[in-house]
Write an enzyme that holds these catalytic residues in place. Structure first.
Site, PDB file in Angstrom:
ATOM      1  N   CYS A  80     144.450  70.645 -89.825  1.00  0.00           N
ATOM      2  CA  CYS A  80     143.734  69.529 -89.208  1.00  0.00           C
ATOM      3  C   CYS A  80     143.006  68.791 -90.326  1.00  0.00           C
ATOM      4  O   CYS A  80     142.039  69.308 -90.891  1.00  0.00           O
ATOM      5  CB  CYS A  80     142.748  70.022 -88.159  1.00  0.00           C
ATOM      6  N   CYS A 232     143.558  61.442 -85.643  1.00  0.00           N
ATOM      7  CA  CYS A 232     144.248  62.662 -86.060  1.00  0.00           C
ATOM      8  C   CYS A 232     144.498  62.546 -87.555  1.00  0.00           C
ATOM      9  O   CYS A 232     145.270  61.681 -87.988  1.00  0.00           O
ATOM     10  CB  CYS A 232     145.562  62.825 -85.293  1.00  0.00           C
TER      11      CYS A 232
END
Length: 328
Positions: A80, A232
């Site tokens: 991430c 994201c």
């Protein structure tokens, strides 16, 4: 008492838990159950979040610590980018180091503190790698080849081309018009490909990108295991790579790309080392709240006795965002 942090990168929100600060570390099942509870918008804290970032010691000699990413549904993400920036800031502050490596599921990634994007907006650059295109890495099937690079897929949408990249999270990317960006197509395609389907058997993050100018993008992502998020990090990184590969007249290797998103803006740089790619993801690591909670309550997944302190950093971040020229 144990301190958790509510944090965000481009308003992609997480809680951080440092296992090394606990007398007894949470087991993996306890971490999953805590994630499902604390990130829930109704039952959790502070209107929930997009996941839990778990910091621990690393057995790798050159890594300052390790990061595990647990999605809201309890699934594990291999990486991430937005979360890594906040973890990098946490480790940098804790150990007084400005450049180091962090162990993630697939690799040890280089990170370093950057010049702030704006006053009061701590900024970090994190390495996004490894990068692969083969169908086994994503994985995908029934798409007419071993890779999917700038090709039409009528089963997904008419008139669009798609590129699939693992960084190492799997991403499906399409460059679209403003009308398509503002339609419901991204949500429909994201849901379809993250339910049982004939193409991406493990699901996939789906990003639509609008080219705003030379080395300038707007990106919106439907994230696997989460749904729509404000941003994201790996999605913006993978999209930047697709940008320089598929639109070389509008984007450059080794140059800074401005990537706008619903939560703000990051910068990326895409590097080609003789056919091996990696991306620098540069953006904020903002700590919005400190959460104090008894350690026994964490093991019991009981959030009732948590006390919360607001840091004030969100005001600086929102001031930064208010000055951005952003297209929704």
């Amino acid at each position: 008492m144990v301190q958790l942090l509510k944090v965000h990168g481009s308003q992609n929100e997480f809680f951080i838990l440092d296992q090394t600060e606990l007398a007894h570390k949470l087991s993996q099942p306890e971490l999953v159950e805590l994630t499902k509870q604390i990130t829930d918008p109704a039952k959790g804290l502070l209107d929930g979040a997009d996941g839990l970032l778990v910091i621990d010691q690393s057995a790798h000699a050159d890594a300052l610590g390790s990061m595990q990413v647990i999605n809201t549904d309890g699934s594990i993400a291999s990486m991430c980018g937005n979360g890594l920036r906040t973890v990098s800031r946490y480790l940098s502050d804790k150990y007084h180091q400005d450049a180091f490596k962090v162990e993630t599921m697939d690799s040890d990634l280089s990170v370093h503190r950057e010049i702030p994007l704006a006053s009061g907006v701590p900024t970090f650059s994190v390495e996004i790698s490894p990068v692969t295109f083969n169908k086994e890495s994503l994985p995908f099937q029934n798409l007419g080849g071993d890779t999917l690079i700038n090709r039409p897929v009528p089963a997904f949408a008419d008139g669009l081309t798609f590129t699939a990249i693992a960084v190492p999270n799997p991403h499906l990317i399409s460059f679209v018009s403003e009308d398509v960006m503002n339609s419901d197509l991204l949500g429909k395609l994201g849901k379809t490909l993250n339910n049982p389907n004939d193409y991406f058997t493990d699901g996939v993050n789906v990003s639509f990108a609008q080219i705003l100018g030379h080395n300038e993008l707007f990106v919106r992502t439907y994230e696997r295991g989460v749904g729509f998020t404000n941003a994201c990090g790996t999605g913006m990184s993978a999209t930047s790579l697709a940008f320089v590969m598929n639109h070389p007249d509008q984007a450059d290797f080794d140059q800074t790309i401005s990537v706008y998103n619903p939560g703000g803006m990051v910068k990326t740089r895409v590097h080609d080392d003789n056919g091996t790619y990696h991306i620098d993801l540069i953006g904020n690591g903002t700590f919005t709240h400190e959460v104090a909670i008894p350690e026994a309550d964490l093991h019991a997944n009981d959030l009732q006795h948590a006390t919360i302190h607001e840091t004030g950093e969100q005001r600086d971040y929102l001031e930064f965002v208010s000055h951005l020229h952003q297209q929704a």
